[in-house]
Design a protein around this motif. Structure first.
Motif, mmCIF file in Angstrom:
data_model
loop_
_atom_site.group_PDB
_atom_site.id
_atom_site.type_symbol
_atom_site.label_atom_id
_atom_site.label_comp_id
_atom_site.label_asym_id
_atom_site.label_seq_id
_atom_site.Cartn_x
_atom_site.Cartn_y
_atom_site.Cartn_z
ATOM 1 N N CYS A 4 1.982 10.113 -2.644
ATOM 2 C CA CYS A 4 1.763 10.152 -2.068
ATOM 3 C C CYS A 4 1.990 9.046 -0.853
ATOM 4 O O CYS A 4 1.378 8.842 0.254
ATOM 5 N N GLY A 5 3.452 9.088 -0.472
ATOM 6 C CA GLY A 5 4.403 8.306 -0.070
ATOM 7 C C GLY A 5 4.968 9.201 0.599
ATOM 8 O O GLY A 5 4.048 9.988 1.143
ATOM 9 N N GLN A 6 5.687 9.261 1.557
ATOM 10 C CA GLN A 6 6.024 10.217 2.899
ATOM 11 C C GLN A 6 7.039 10.942 2.197
ATOM 12 O O GLN A 6 6.524 12.490 2.227
ATOM 13 N N ASP B 149 0.962 8.483 -8.363
ATOM 14 C CA ASP B 149 1.221 7.299 -7.400
ATOM 15 C C ASP B 149 0.874 6.426 -7.904
ATOM 16 O O ASP B 149 -0.223 6.717 -8.915
ATOM 17 N N VAL B 150 1.411 5.048 -7.542
ATOM 18 C CA VAL B 150 0.140 3.960 -7.928
ATOM 19 C C VAL B 150 -1.087 3.413 -6.652
ATOM 20 O O VAL B 150 -1.439 2.895 -7.758
ATOM 21 N N ILE C 91 4.335 3.591 -12.894
ATOM 22 C CA ILE C 91 6.148 3.978 -13.091
ATOM 23 C C ILE C 91 6.657 2.965 -13.741
ATOM 24 O O ILE C 91 7.616 2.921 -14.518
ATOM 25 N N SER C 92 5.951 1.662 -13.676
ATOM 26 C CA SER C 92 7.066 0.643 -14.084
ATOM 27 C C SER C 92 6.282 0.022 -15.679
ATOM 28 O O SER C 92 6.869 -0.700 -16.514
ATOM 29 N N ALA D 15 9.592 7.841 -6.845
ATOM 30 C CA ALA D 15 8.938 6.965 -6.547
ATOM 31 C C ALA D 15 9.866 5.955 -6.716
ATOM 32 O O ALA D 15 10.639 5.507 -7.154
ATOM 33 N N ILE E 231 10.574 -0.879 -10.921
ATOM 34 C CA ILE E 231 9.897 0.872 -10.606
ATOM 35 C C ILE E 231 11.182 1.552 -10.179
ATOM 36 O O ILE E 231 10.899 2.911 -11.436
ATOM 37 N N ILE F 134 15.309 11.354 -6.732
ATOM 38 C CA ILE F 134 15.921 10.216 -5.324
ATOM 39 C C ILE F 134 16.612 9.769 -5.322
ATOM 40 O O ILE F 134 15.585 8.240 -5.855
ATOM 41 N N ALA F 135 17.494 9.239 -5.428
ATOM 42 C CA ALA F 135 18.362 8.304 -4.959
ATOM 43 C C ALA F 135 18.689 7.751 -3.433
ATOM 44 O O ALA F 135 17.091 8.160 -2.505
ATOM 45 N N SER F 136 19.426 7.790 -3.083
ATOM 46 C CA SER F 136 20.107 7.256 -1.920
ATOM 47 C C SER F 136 20.866 6.851 -0.986
ATOM 48 O O SER F 136 22.182 6.444 -2.037
ATOM 49 N N TYR G 126 18.478 -2.481 -3.988
ATOM 50 C CA TYR G 126 17.961 -1.225 -3.651
ATOM 51 C C TYR G 126 18.378 -0.611 -3.825
ATOM 52 O O TYR G 126 18.523 0.693 -4.245
ATOM 53 N N LYS H 93 19.773 2.531 -6.859
ATOM 54 C CA LYS H 93 19.884 3.767 -6.205
ATOM 55 C C LYS H 93 20.967 3.878 -7.101
ATOM 56 O O LYS H 93 21.450 5.271 -7.355
ATOM 57 N N GLY I 15 19.814 9.807 3.584
ATOM 58 C CA GLY I 15 19.832 8.787 4.533
ATOM 59 C C GLY I 15 18.364 8.243 4.811
ATOM 60 O O GLY I 15 17.813 9.109 4.852
HETATM 61 N N1 LIG Z 1 12.655 6.713 4.134
HETATM 62 C C1 LIG Z 1 13.629 6.395 2.940
HETATM 63 O O1 LIG Z 1 14.460 6.654 4.795
HETATM 64 C C2 LIG Z 1 14.230 6.928 2.541
HETATM 65 C C3 LIG Z 1 15.770 6.963 2.253
HETATM 66 C C4 LIG Z 1 16.978 7.024 1.009
HETATM 67 C C5 LIG Z 1 16.198 7.335 0.425
HETATM 68 N N2 LIG Z 1 14.256 7.277 -0.610
HETATM 69 C C6 LIG Z 1 13.870 6.992 -1.682
HETATM 70 O O2 LIG Z 1 12.950 8.234 -1.096
HETATM 71 C C7 LIG Z 1 11.832 7.691 -2.033
HETATM 72 C C8 LIG Z 1 10.554 8.379 -1.392
HETATM 73 O O3 LIG Z 1 10.728 6.895 -0.235
HETATM 74 P P1 LIG Z 1 9.792 7.151 0.625
HETATM 75 O O4 LIG Z 1 10.345 6.965 2.460
HETATM 76 O O5 LIG Z 1 8.377 8.430 0.747
HETATM 77 O O6 LIG Z 1 8.595 6.097 0.575
HETATM 78 P P2 LIG Z 1 7.038 5.426 0.538
HETATM 79 O O7 LIG Z 1 7.074 3.993 0.324
HETATM 80 O O8 LIG Z 1 6.846 6.522 1.893
HETATM 81 O O9 LIG Z 1 6.306 6.761 -0.705
HETATM 82 C C9 LIG Z 1 6.859 5.606 -1.811
HETATM 83 C C10 LIG Z 1 5.485 6.150 -2.617
HETATM 84 O O10 LIG Z 1 6.558 5.319 -3.727
HETATM 85 C C11 LIG Z 1 4.648 5.009 -4.257
HETATM 86 N N3 LIG Z 1 4.803 4.045 -5.671
HETATM 87 C C12 LIG Z 1 5.504 2.954 -5.314
HETATM 88 N N4 LIG Z 1 5.773 2.004 -6.068
HETATM 89 C C13 LIG Z 1 5.154 2.978 -7.288
HETATM 90 C C14 LIG Z 1 5.192 2.407 -8.715
HETATM 91 N N5 LIG Z 1 5.237 1.364 -9.680
HETATM 92 N N6 LIG Z 1 5.088 3.922 -9.771
HETATM 93 C C15 LIG Z 1 3.949 5.040 -9.329
HETATM 94 N N7 LIG Z 1 4.367 5.530 -7.660
HETATM 95 C C16 LIG Z 1 5.396 4.325 -7.063
HETATM 96 C C17 LIG Z 1 4.620 4.024 -3.161
HETATM 97 O O11 LIG Z 1 2.713 3.919 -3.644
HETATM 98 C C18 LIG Z 1 4.250 5.625 -2.319
HETATM 99 O O12 LIG Z 1 3.226 6.304 -2.450
HETATM 100 C C19 LIG Z 1 12.368 6.632 -2.910
HETATM 101 O O13 LIG Z 1 12.555 6.506 -3.803
HETATM 102 C C20 LIG Z 1 13.352 6.410 -2.092
HETATM 103 O O14 LIG Z 1 13.998 4.726 -2.022
HETATM 104 C C21 LIG Z 1 13.999 6.812 1.103
#
Ligand SMILES: NC(=O)c1ccc[n+]([C@@H]2O[C@H](COP(=O)([O-])OP(=O)(O)OC[C@H]3O[C@@H](n4cnc5c(N)ncnc54)[C@H](O)[C@@H]3O)[C@@H](O)[C@H]2O)c1
Length: 256
Positions: free
Chosen positions: A21-23, A43-44, A61-62, A88, A110, A139-141, A164, A168, A195
């Motif tokens: 449910c995240g981005q 999702d949490v 997921i933790s 997540a 997490i 999904i790393a970073s 963080y 990753k 990125g």
């Molecule tokens: N946004 C960025 O710029 C970026 C860049 C590199 C990597 N990432 C990675 O991409 C992935 C997604 O990032 P995003 O930007 O969509 O972030 P986001 O915060 O929009 O989404 C993360 C989702 O994970 C869920 N979550 C958090 N803790 C959780 C748990 N304990 N159990 C289950 N779900 C949980 C959150 O509720 C959220 O919906 C992440 O792993 C992030 O580290 C993001």
């Protein structure tokens, strides 16, 4: 279907997306649905970004036990899971000099442990069902590979943290570890390292975006959609001989 569209097809594959449910998770679910896959999102907090056609489970997921129980229900329902997307992830943003132990632990629990519990449950359930083909995409970073350039964070409160990046980097290494360990079971394990992704709902500061764009050869942040091609490729049979790899999707940021 032609040979090439078959190759990249995830039609009728059964998938689990964590952080659904995240981005990026929501975009991944949407793309998988459009590609004809069955999508279960965990999702949490499943109250946001819900898509019709996705089955959601509340899951932190933790928690090792909670992960196994939810994954077992999904395996029971579908009889198999072809694709696991470990998406997540969380961070913490206070200065490292003031980092309290609980915030450090939360990111570890997490990002690293949670990803591990998902892989462990997935593999154990695959073994139980004797289902012998799978693809995991972690999904790393980019910050698991390079250090953030702190000069660009002038107006951005979300400063990248050491923990963080460490989690990753750990995910990238776990990707290699499990690629080797799971090759015999015909489970491929790969990662992508995005990125900085622009967040239209909670935009990064103007100054930060300007500075980030200046640092990046492609002169901009990423869009979430720009991660999807690699995720689908790694999940599909097009990547049938690809395992243990990490595709960096950063507009060239890490090239200089
Ligand atoms: N946004 C960025 O710029 C970026 C860049 C590199 C990597 N990432 C990675 O991409 C992935 C997604 O990032 P995003 O930007 O969509 O972030 P986001 O915060 O929009 O989404 C993360 C989702 O994970 C869920 N979550 C958090 N803790 C959780 C748990 N304990 N159990 C289950 N779900 C949980 C959150 O509720 C959220 O919906 C992440 O792993 C992030 O580290 C993001």
């Amino acid at each position: 279907m032609t040979y090439i569209s078959n190759l990249y097809s995830i039609k009728e594959k059964v998938s689990i997306v964590t952080g659904a449910c995240g981005q990026l998770g929501a975009k991944t679910c949407e793309a998988f649905l459009e590609a004809g896959a069955s999508v279960t999102g965990v999702d949490v907090d499943t109250s946001k970004n819900r898509l019709s056609g996705v089955e959601y489970y509340d899951l932190d997921i933790s928690s090792k036990k909670a992960v196994f129980d939810v994954f077992e229900s999904i395996f029971d329902k579908y009889g198999k899971v072809d694709i696991l997307i470990n998406n997540a992830g969380v961070s913490t943003f206070d200065p490292f000099e003031e980092r309290p132990e609980d915030k450090f632990d939360r990111v570890m629990d997490i990002n690293l442990k949670g990803t591990f519990w998902c892989i462990q449950s997935y593999v154990n359930l695959m073994d139980k069902l004797e289902f012998k083909k799978g693809a995991i995409v972690n999904i790393a970073s980019i910050y698991g590979i390079i250090s953030p350039d702190y000069r660009i964070y002038t107006d951005c409160p979300r400063k990248n943290s050491e923990i963080y990046g460490a989690t990753k980097a750990g995910i990238i290494q776990m990707t290699r570890y499990f690629a080797v360990h799971l090759a015999d079971r015909n489970i491929r394990v790969n990662a992508i390292s995005p990125g900085g992704i622009f967040n239209p709902e909670n935009p990064q500061g103007d100054d930060f975006r300007k500075n980030y764009s200046f640092r990046c050869p492609m002169k901009r942040m990423a869009e979430s959609e720009e991660m999807l091609g690699a995720i689908i490729y790694l999940a599909s049979d097009a990547a049938s001989y690809t395992t243990g790899q990490n595709i960096i999707i950063d507009g060239g940021l890490s090239c200089w």
